[in-house]
Write an enzyme that holds these catalytic residues in place. Sequence first.
Site, PDB file in Angstrom:
ATOM      1  N   GLU A   1      31.678  95.639 142.257  1.00 50.77           N
ATOM      2  CA  GLU A   1      30.537  96.094 143.056  1.00 50.77           C
ATOM      3  C   GLU A   1      29.611  96.978 142.227  1.00 50.77           C
ATOM      4  OE1 GLU A   1      31.614  96.202 147.630  1.00 50.77           O
ATOM      5  OE2 GLU A   1      32.918  97.547 146.509  1.00 50.77           O
TER       6      GLU A   1
ATOM      7  N   GLU B   1      40.077  92.558 147.535  1.00 52.93           N
ATOM      8  CA  GLU B   1      40.288  93.386 148.723  1.00 52.93           C
ATOM      9  C   GLU B   1      41.045  92.687 149.857  1.00 52.93           C
ATOM     10  OE1 GLU B   1      36.696  95.387 146.797  1.00 52.93           O
ATOM     11  OE2 GLU B   1      37.626  93.417 146.877  1.00 52.93           O
TER      12      GLU B   1
END
Length: 267
Positions: A120, A140
């Site tokens: 990210e 995730e």
Amino acid sequence: MKTTIGELAASARHTLLRVDGRVLHVTLNRPQVLNALHSPAHFELARTFDAFACDSELWIAVVRGAGNRSFCTGTDLKVRAQQGRDEYPPSGFAGLTHRFDLDKPVVAAVNGLALGGGLEIALACDLIVAAEHAKFAFPEPRVGLAAMSGGVHRLVRQLPDKVAMGLLLTGRQFSAQEALAYGLVNEVVQGARLDDAVQVWVEDMLACAPLALRATKQVARRNLDYPTLADAIRGDYPAAQRMQESEDAIEGPRAFAEKRAPSWQGR
């Protein structure tokens, strides 16, 4: 009174900060956990990018991870397991993923694993140069989470739908060469050449007028907020107005006419 980069460098606990001319080098410095980040690191990085944004002497930032194994492996899950949640500054993961008003260029030098929040961070940068041993992933879902600090949003905007969804819904790792083929990174080099390769990109940007770069970035990022091309072209871009009224806008054509290198002042 605003905190300076020098003051932040002296007190930093989770980052290493170095200024080289017009360039700020930010190193995520938690190698004992593969540069995974926790709340204190996020807030420290937020203060760093706040100071970078306000410092007229700094034109470009480069972000890397300490060591040669990892850029950043995202959230420090051991700390999260102990505390139950993470606290983030308004500017997001690493003080960067929700920072939509930073018009100065930011380069990610991915020197190893860029997983979860690490990816990210990289996607929130404007350029990515990766070592050939780098690995990327949004793992995730495999730990009951999702890439909600901008990762899901950015990936589906930057890749074809099925490619993005395949990566998001499996959490699988992909290589630097795959990232290059997807168009997610600008260059892949041998690990030992990473810093040199990043420097070439930085030097190319330093050859450009800094206010022109900021105008370009602002227009490139904001124009997609408009519903049509015509609306985007007529849109409001303060950085472009500042560029047009700057001393550098006079210096550039003058230097060209005089057959010399321009002397950019950033004003």
